[in-house]
Design a protein around this motif. Sequence first.
Motif, short mmCIF file in Angstrom:
data_model
loop_
_atom_site.label_atom_id
_atom_site.label_comp_id
_atom_site.label_asym_id
_atom_site.label_seq_id
_atom_site.Cartn_x
_atom_site.Cartn_y
_atom_site.Cartn_z
N ARG A 88 41.81 30.02 33.21
CA ARG A 88 42.53 30.70 32.12
C ARG A 88 42.29 29.99 30.79
N CYS A 91 38.70 30.62 29.60
CA CYS A 91 38.56 31.98 29.06
C CYS A 91 39.26 32.11 27.72
N HIS A 94 37.31 30.72 24.84
CA HIS A 94 36.15 31.54 24.46
C HIS A 94 36.55 32.98 24.14
N MET A 96 37.80 35.44 25.89
CA MET A 96 37.29 36.45 26.81
C MET A 96 38.15 36.48 28.06
N SER A 97 38.07 37.56 28.77
CA SER A 97 38.80 37.68 30.02
C SER A 97 37.91 37.13 31.15
N PRO A 98 38.50 36.82 32.29
CA PRO A 98 37.70 36.38 33.42
C PRO A 98 36.66 37.43 33.83
N LEU A 101 33.70 37.20 31.57
CA LEU A 101 32.89 36.06 31.98
C LEU A 101 32.02 36.43 33.17
#
Length: 184
Positions: A88, A91, A94, A96-98, A101
């Motif tokens: 978490r 993410c 950065h 972004m969501s998992p 990624l």
Amino acid sequence: MTLEQDTTYGNTKELNTRNTLYLSDEVPTTVGSDSMGTITAQKLENNTAKNKTRKKQQFLSNPSVRRWYENLARKSLNTANAYQRRLRLFCESHQMSPMELAEIGMKDSKAVSDLLIDHIAMMERKPMKDGRVGHSPQTMTGVIKVVKSWLKEFDVEIKRKINVKNATSTPTLENEKLPTAEEM
């Protein structure tokens, strides 16, 4: 309020004896009051714990993330909790969501390797609260393991070796010594 003599300067100062001091993450809530509206009991609620729980629940609301977490938890709940927290935070850092990624990894494993290497470099340079610069090597190695674990859920394997400086050192324990028999 009570008055106390300040012996240092010969002044009298007021001490706060009525108003309770709260930690920044504690919020007092009224539990009971008398007929005049005077609070007779208060309960402290810790917002930090609630926020952590809320973030975890939101993070695990994605079915793929929950499946990955539950699979890890079957072996070790502590590991599963640490991995979900590290993923978490990775993410979030950065933005972004998992799933984003994972999508990057499925499209281009080199791009996700580059992202991970850049993240480790950022962790090495980050100033810490205790004055040190950079996270411990174990923390950085842990982030690599977490991201690789998450990507394995989507059959994405990072083949590139990602090096961590002094990976086997323990900087927080360097100056520690075993107590002698007299010290115990």
